[in-house]
Design a protein around this motif. Sequence first.
Motif, PDB file in Angstrom:
ATOM      1  N   HIS A  82       0.803  -1.225   0.000  1.00 27.00           N
ATOM      2  CA  HIS A  82       0.000   0.000   0.000  1.00 27.00           C
ATOM      3  C   HIS A  82       0.841   1.283   0.000  1.00 27.00           C
ATOM      4  CE1 HIS A  82      -3.375  -2.608   1.958  1.00 27.00           C
ATOM      5  NE2 HIS A  82      -3.120  -2.957   0.716  1.00 27.00           N
ATOM      6  N   GLY A  83       2.063   1.200  -0.555  1.00 25.94           N
ATOM      7  CA  GLY A  83       2.853   2.419  -0.760  1.00 25.94           C
ATOM      8  C   GLY A  83       2.150   3.308  -1.780  1.00 25.94           C
ATOM      9  N   ALA A 217       4.284  -5.164  11.345  1.00 24.03           N
ATOM     10  CA  ALA A 217       4.076  -4.029  10.453  1.00 24.03           C
ATOM     11  C   ALA A 217       3.691  -2.793  11.249  1.00 24.03           C
ATOM     12  CB  ALA A 217       2.973  -4.356   9.465  1.00 24.03           C
ATOM     13  N   GLU A 218       3.849  -1.659  10.584  1.00 27.55           N
ATOM     14  CA  GLU A 218       3.505  -0.371  11.177  1.00 27.55           C
ATOM     15  C   GLU A 218       2.906   0.473  10.052  1.00 27.55           C
ATOM     16  OE1 GLU A 218       6.949   0.975  13.373  1.00 27.55           O
ATOM     17  OE2 GLU A 218       6.569   3.009  12.659  1.00 27.55           O
ATOM     18  N   ILE A 219       1.871   1.245  10.354  1.00 33.16           N
ATOM     19  CA  ILE A 219       1.230   2.057   9.307  1.00 33.16           C
ATOM     20  C   ILE A 219       1.638   3.520   9.471  1.00 33.16           C
ATOM     21  CG2 ILE A 219      -0.985   2.713   8.227  1.00 33.16           C
ATOM     22  CD1 ILE A 219      -0.792  -0.250   8.211  1.00 33.16           C
ATOM     23  N   LEU A 220       2.027   4.163   8.388  1.00 32.38           N
ATOM     24  CA  LEU A 220       2.403   5.581   8.443  1.00 32.38           C
ATOM     25  C   LEU A 220       1.176   6.464   8.660  1.00 32.38           C
ATOM     26  CD1 LEU A 220       5.110   6.123   5.659  1.00 32.38           C
ATOM     27  CD2 LEU A 220       5.415   5.760   8.117  1.00 32.38           C
ATOM     28  N   GLU A 221       1.448   7.752   8.949  1.00 33.53           N
ATOM     29  CA  GLU A 221       0.383   8.726   9.249  1.00 33.53           C
ATOM     30  C   GLU A 221      -0.534   8.950   8.051  1.00 33.53           C
ATOM     31  OE1 GLU A 221       3.919  10.269   9.150  1.00 33.53           O
ATOM     32  OE2 GLU A 221       3.918   8.490  10.428  1.00 33.53           O
ATOM     33  N   ASP A 222      -0.090   8.549   6.843  1.00 29.33           N
ATOM     34  CA  ASP A 222      -0.972   8.718   5.676  1.00 29.33           C
ATOM     35  C   ASP A 222      -2.134   7.722   5.717  1.00 29.33           C
ATOM     36  OD1 ASP A 222       0.040   6.226   4.805  1.00 29.33           O
ATOM     37  OD2 ASP A 222       1.443   7.129   3.404  1.00 29.33           O
ATOM     38  N   GLY A 223      -2.104   6.802   6.689  1.00 30.01           N
ATOM     39  CA  GLY A 223      -3.192   5.844   6.851  1.00 30.01           C
ATOM     40  C   GLY A 223      -3.113   4.644   5.922  1.00 30.01           C
ATOM     41  N   THR A 225       0.414   3.496   3.991  1.00 32.52           N
ATOM     42  CA  THR A 225       1.733   2.872   3.828  1.00 32.52           C
ATOM     43  C   THR A 225       2.056   1.944   4.998  1.00 32.52           C
ATOM     44  OG1 THR A 225       2.421   4.923   2.765  1.00 32.52           O
ATOM     45  CG2 THR A 225       4.165   3.332   3.337  1.00 32.52           C
ATOM     46  N   ALA A 226       2.205   0.647   4.699  1.00 32.65           N
ATOM     47  CA  ALA A 226       2.576  -0.324   5.733  1.00 32.65           C
ATOM     48  C   ALA A 226       4.048  -0.645   5.568  1.00 32.65           C
ATOM     49  CB  ALA A 226       1.735  -1.585   5.585  1.00 32.65           C
ATOM     50  N   LEU A 227       4.807  -0.509   6.645  1.00 36.35           N
ATOM     51  CA  LEU A 227       6.224  -0.835   6.548  1.00 36.35           C
ATOM     52  C   LEU A 227       6.666  -1.725   7.694  1.00 36.35           C
ATOM     53  CD1 LEU A 227       8.253   2.462   7.186  1.00 36.35           C
ATOM     54  CD2 LEU A 227       5.905   2.093   7.817  1.00 36.35           C
ATOM     55  N   THR A 228       7.827  -2.337   7.516  1.00 34.98           N
ATOM     56  CA  THR A 228       8.317  -3.249   8.541  1.00 34.98           C
ATOM     57  C   THR A 228       8.733  -2.442   9.764  1.00 34.98           C
ATOM     58  OG1 THR A 228      10.550  -3.141   7.570  1.00 34.98           O
ATOM     59  CG2 THR A 228       9.132  -4.956   6.859  1.00 34.98           C
ATOM     60  N   ARG A 229       8.410  -2.971  10.943  1.00 34.52           N
ATOM     61  CA  ARG A 229       8.764  -2.285  12.190  1.00 34.52           C
ATOM     62  C   ARG A 229      10.264  -2.081  12.322  1.00 34.52           C
ATOM     63  NH1 ARG A 229       6.022  -0.623  16.340  1.00 34.52           N
ATOM     64  NH2 ARG A 229       3.890  -1.357  16.503  1.00 34.52           N
ATOM     65  N   ASP A 230      11.025  -3.068  11.834  1.00 36.26           N
ATOM     66  CA  ASP A 230      12.486  -2.962  11.977  1.00 36.26           C
ATOM     67  C   ASP A 230      13.146  -2.316  10.760  1.00 36.26           C
ATOM     68  OD1 ASP A 230      12.343  -4.962  10.083  1.00 36.26           O
ATOM     69  OD2 ASP A 230      13.113  -6.561  11.382  1.00 36.26           O
ATOM     70  N   ARG A 231      12.324  -1.894   9.781  1.00 39.38           N
ATOM     71  CA  ARG A 231      12.824  -1.198   8.572  1.00 39.38           C
ATOM     72  C   ARG A 231      13.724  -2.074   7.705  1.00 39.38           C
ATOM     73  NH1 ARG A 231       9.301   1.274  10.858  1.00 39.38           N
ATOM     74  NH2 ARG A 231       9.230   3.552  11.159  1.00 39.38           N
ATOM     75  N   GLN A 232      13.669  -3.392   7.927  1.00 36.91           N
ATOM     76  CA  GLN A 232      14.366  -4.278   6.991  1.00 36.91           C
ATOM     77  C   GLN A 232      13.461  -4.523   5.777  1.00 36.91           C
ATOM     78  OE1 GLN A 232      17.245  -7.251   8.424  1.00 36.91           O
ATOM     79  NE2 GLN A 232      16.056  -7.282  10.305  1.00 36.91           N
ATOM     80  N   LEU A 233      14.029  -5.152   4.748  1.00 38.69           N
ATOM     81  CA  LEU A 233      13.321  -5.312   3.468  1.00 38.69           C
ATOM     82  C   LEU A 233      12.098  -6.216   3.562  1.00 38.69           C
ATOM     83  CD1 LEU A 233      16.261  -5.933   0.946  1.00 38.69           C
ATOM     84  CD2 LEU A 233      14.961  -3.799   1.276  1.00 38.69           C
ATOM     85  N   SER A 234      11.134  -5.938   2.692  1.00 35.23           N
ATOM     86  CA  SER A 234       9.935  -6.755   2.539  1.00 35.23           C
ATOM     87  C   SER A 234       9.650  -6.928   1.054  1.00 35.23           C
ATOM     88  CB  SER A 234       8.750  -6.059   3.205  1.00 35.23           C
ATOM     89  OG  SER A 234       7.581  -6.843   3.118  1.00 35.23           O
ATOM     90  N   ALA A 235       9.107  -8.099   0.696  1.00 33.71           N
ATOM     91  CA  ALA A 235       8.749  -8.335  -0.711  1.00 33.71           C
ATOM     92  C   ALA A 235       7.374  -8.979  -0.778  1.00 33.71           C
ATOM     93  CB  ALA A 235       9.788  -9.226  -1.390  1.00 33.71           C
ATOM     94  N   GLN A 236       6.720  -8.829  -1.929  1.00 35.20           N
ATOM     95  CA  GLN A 236       5.373  -9.392  -2.114  1.00 35.20           C
ATOM     96  C   GLN A 236       5.149  -9.709  -3.584  1.00 35.20           C
ATOM     97  OE1 GLN A 236       2.021  -6.693  -1.430  1.00 35.20           O
ATOM     98  NE2 GLN A 236       0.654  -8.425  -1.077  1.00 35.20           N
TER      99      GLN A 236
END
Length: 259
Positions: A82-83, A217-223, A225-236
């Motif tokens: 959801h970037g 996961a953690e969601i940014l303030e834009d409601g 963008t889901a990103l990894t809590r540890d900021r390491q890479l993710s793929a889908q």
Amino acid sequence: MEQIERITLLSSREIEKMRRAGHLAAQLLHHLGTLVKPGVTTLQLDEEAERWTQAHGAKSAPLGYKGYPKSICTSVNEVICHGIPNAKQVLKNGDIINIDVTLIVDGYHGDTSKMFFVGEPTPLAKKLVEVTHECRRRGIEAVKEGARIGDIGAAIQEYAEAQGFSVVRDFVGHGISNVFHTAPQIPHYGKRGTGKKLRAGMVFTIEPMINVGTHEAEILEDGWTALTRDRQLSAQCEHTIAVTKDGYEILTPYPGEDE
Ligand code: MF3
Ligand code: CO
Ligand code: CO
């Protein structure tokens, strides 16, 4: 995402519509993939997606969906999903990007996504993307009438964890038809022999999100963008799949690939 909702079985006429939407979505994904290179912004990818979609007489499902502002999702590096495409996000050598497209054709949805490398990937990024692709393949292989939803997640989780990676829990695959997201939910983790039985005519996505580090996961303030809590890479990567009597049909076949 109500789990209690009942699962629709699609007629062969409806599956033909899903096939047309799915094949067009895969063509768009392939087209966007040819544009990925250092210096391109994710907004440029979005604008080209919208132009191409309209030129092909289709509609972007994400645009305006629950307030989503763009036509595609572009999830770079530590972004799980959801970037939101952005003019300030310039792709650079070594980035990995998931492009996720969903088209509506004649009222039915085709939903598919894939990872692309920007220039040269690091060895870790390359392994993560390969493992994620193999996770989707193994999940799809578990699909046939009489198998259970848990068989899909188990196949994915066992492989991902054996390779030293983790499986995202907060986002799952979903039933899809003339509705974008419906029952059943398809977790990409789980236990064999558990969950609802698959029946011919069910159509859903399999879209594993695999992380190098924590699955959290953690969601940014834009409601969105889901990103990894540890900021390491993710793929889908994602396909829309129809259950058939003897197995499955991939409704979003990527040009030049079998799975
Ligand atoms: N295509 C995504 C999926 O696989 C959903 C995107 S919803 C959006 O389910 F609103 F973020 F676009
Ligand atoms: Co989906
Ligand atoms: Co998608």
